[in-house]
Scaffold this motif. Structure first.
Motif, PDB file in Angstrom:
ATOM      1  N   GLU A  18      -2.569  -3.349  -4.381  1.00 31.00           N
ATOM      2  CA  GLU A  18      -2.746  -1.902  -4.294  1.00 31.00           C
ATOM      3  C   GLU A  18      -3.051  -1.520  -2.852  1.00 31.00           C
ATOM      4  O   GLU A  18      -3.911  -2.113  -2.209  1.00 31.00           O
ATOM      5  N   ILE A  19      -2.338  -0.529  -2.343  1.00 28.97           N
ATOM      6  CA  ILE A  19      -2.477  -0.139  -0.944  1.00 28.97           C
ATOM      7  C   ILE A  19      -3.695   0.756  -0.744  1.00 28.97           C
ATOM      8  O   ILE A  19      -4.335   0.726   0.295  1.00 28.97           O
ATOM      9  N   GLY A  20      -4.039   1.557  -1.746  1.00 28.31           N
ATOM     10  CA  GLY A  20      -5.158   2.491  -1.584  1.00 28.31           C
ATOM     11  C   GLY A  20      -4.715   3.694  -0.770  1.00 28.31           C
ATOM     12  O   GLY A  20      -3.571   4.122  -0.842  1.00 28.31           O
TER      13      GLY A  20
ATOM     14  N   PRO B 259       8.756  -0.954  -2.707  1.00 25.37           N
ATOM     15  CA  PRO B 259       9.378  -2.248  -2.404  1.00 25.37           C
ATOM     16  C   PRO B 259       9.537  -2.527  -0.914  1.00 25.37           C
ATOM     17  O   PRO B 259       9.743  -3.653  -0.517  1.00 25.37           O
ATOM     18  N   ALA B 260       9.426  -1.502  -0.065  1.00 26.71           N
ATOM     19  CA  ALA B 260       9.594  -1.714   1.375  1.00 26.71           C
ATOM     20  C   ALA B 260       8.295  -2.080   2.053  1.00 26.71           C
ATOM     21  O   ALA B 260       8.260  -2.264   3.261  1.00 26.71           O
ATOM     22  N   LEU B 261       7.201  -2.197   1.292  1.00 22.01           N
ATOM     23  CA  LEU B 261       5.916  -2.548   1.886  1.00 22.01           C
ATOM     24  C   LEU B 261       5.394  -3.839   1.292  1.00 22.01           C
ATOM     25  O   LEU B 261       5.639  -4.137   0.134  1.00 22.01           O
ATOM     26  N   LYS B 262       4.644  -4.578   2.081  1.00 24.25           N
ATOM     27  CA  LYS B 262       3.990  -5.781   1.575  1.00 24.25           C
ATOM     28  C   LYS B 262       2.608  -5.872   2.195  1.00 24.25           C
ATOM     29  O   LYS B 262       2.349  -5.310   3.262  1.00 24.25           O
ATOM     30  N   GLY B 263       1.719  -6.536   1.511  1.00 23.01           N
ATOM     31  CA  GLY B 263       0.382  -6.743   2.053  1.00 23.01           C
ATOM     32  C   GLY B 263      -0.484  -5.507   2.011  1.00 23.01           C
ATOM     33  O   GLY B 263      -0.029  -4.412   1.744  1.00 23.01           O
ATOM     34  N   ASP B 264      -1.768  -5.699   2.296  1.00 20.97           N
ATOM     35  CA  ASP B 264      -2.710  -4.588   2.212  1.00 20.97           C
ATOM     36  C   ASP B 264      -2.651  -3.674   3.423  1.00 20.97           C
ATOM     37  O   ASP B 264      -3.236  -2.606   3.417  1.00 20.97           O
ATOM     38  N   LYS B 265      -1.923  -4.069   4.467  1.00 20.62           N
ATOM     39  CA  LYS B 265      -1.813  -3.211   5.641  1.00 20.62           C
ATOM     40  C   LYS B 265      -0.518  -2.418   5.640  1.00 20.62           C
ATOM     41  O   LYS B 265      -0.258  -1.666   6.562  1.00 20.62           O
ATOM     42  N   GLY B 266       0.303  -2.602   4.622  1.00 14.71           N
ATOM     43  CA  GLY B 266       1.562  -1.871   4.573  1.00 14.71           C
ATOM     44  C   GLY B 266       2.583  -2.382   5.570  1.00 14.71           C
ATOM     45  O   GLY B 266       3.344  -1.618   6.132  1.00 14.71           O
TER      46      GLY B 266
END
Length: 199
Positions: free
Chosen positions: A23-25, A125-132
Motif C-alpha cells: 500500500e502506497i498510502g 501497475p506502473a509503481l513498485k515499492g513503498d516509494k512509488g
C-alpha cells in the motif's frame, strides 16, 4: 460493493496498491483523480498538486476523498487516476502515468445505508515499492510479459485478416496450407505499384 444514493454527498478512502502488493498510502508525488459513472462527460475531480489539495485530504497517511455536491448520475463509480512520478529523463522532470479502473462503489437511485466512509482500492501497475519507484519492463516475469504481448499479437492477426477480406488486397493474398493464414505473394509490392497511378 458499497451502494450510495446518487443525490447524496459521500466520502471514501482511496487506497493505492503498488505492483508488488504494497500500500502506497499518501502519494509522495502530484496526482489527479477524475471520477465518473455512466456519463463520461460528468466528472468529479479530486487532486493534490504542489501541496494544494482539492476535494480530498491526508487522513493519517491515507487519501480521503470528499464528494460534496458531486452531481454524478447513477452507475458504478470509475476513476482515471493520473500520477506524476519524478523521473529526470523527461523534460518536465516527471513521468505521467494514467490508470483507469472501476471502484467498489455504486451510485444508485434507491436508498442507501447509514452514511459511513467507504474504501476503494486501486492497483497501480506502473509503481513498485513503498516509494512509488517506476515499474519497468524488466520487472515483469516471463509469464506477465506473455500476457502483455498476446493481446497485441491477436489484434495484429485480426487486423491482417480484416485487410485480407478487403477487395483491394484479396487478389494478392494466398493461403498457406500449413499455417492456415493468408500471406502476401512474393511480388506483392510490384502488384500494388501497378494498381496505383505513379506520379
Amino acid at each position: 460493493m458499497k451502494r450510495i444514493n446518487y443525490k447524496s454527498d459521500f466520502d471514501f478512502f482511496l487506497r493505492l496498491i503498488s505492483a508488488n502488493g504494497e500500500e502506497i498510502g499518501w502519494p509522495p508525488f502530484d496526482w489527479t483523480a477524475k471520477f465518473r459513472t455512466a456519463a463520461a462527460w460528468q466528472i468529479f475531480e479530486a487532486s493534490c498538486i504542489g501541496g494544494v489539495c482539492t476535494n480530498c485530504y491526508n487522513d493519517n497517511g491515507r487519501i480521503h476523498i470528499v464528494a460534496d455536491n458531486h452531481k454524478l448520475p447513477p452507475g458504478r463509480l470509475r476513476v482515471d487516476l493520473s500520477v506524476m512520478i519524478p523521473e529526470g529523463v523527461f523534460p518536465d522532470g516527471s513521468r505521467l502515468v494514467v490508470t483507469p479502473a472501476p471502484l467498489d462503489i455504486e451510485l444508485v437511485l434507491g436508498t442507501s445505508g447509514l452514511p459511513t466512509s467507504a474504501e476503494a482500492a486501486l492497483l497501480l501497475p506502473a509503481l513498485k515499492g513503498d516509494k512509488g519507484d517506476s515499474f519497468t519492463y524488466a520487472d515483469f516475469t516471463e509469464e506477465e510479459k506473455k500476457e502483455l504481448v498476446e493481446p497485441i499479437r491477436q489484434e495484429m492477426a485480426n487486423e491482417l485478416k480484416n485487410k485480407a477480406d478487403r477487395e483491394e488486397l484479396s487478389p494478392v493474398l494466398v493461403r498457406d496450407p500449413e499455417e492456415g493464414m493468408e500471406m502476401p505473394e512474393p511480388d506483392f509490392p510490384a502488384l500494388m505499384l501497378r494498381k496505383n497511378e505513379q506520379a
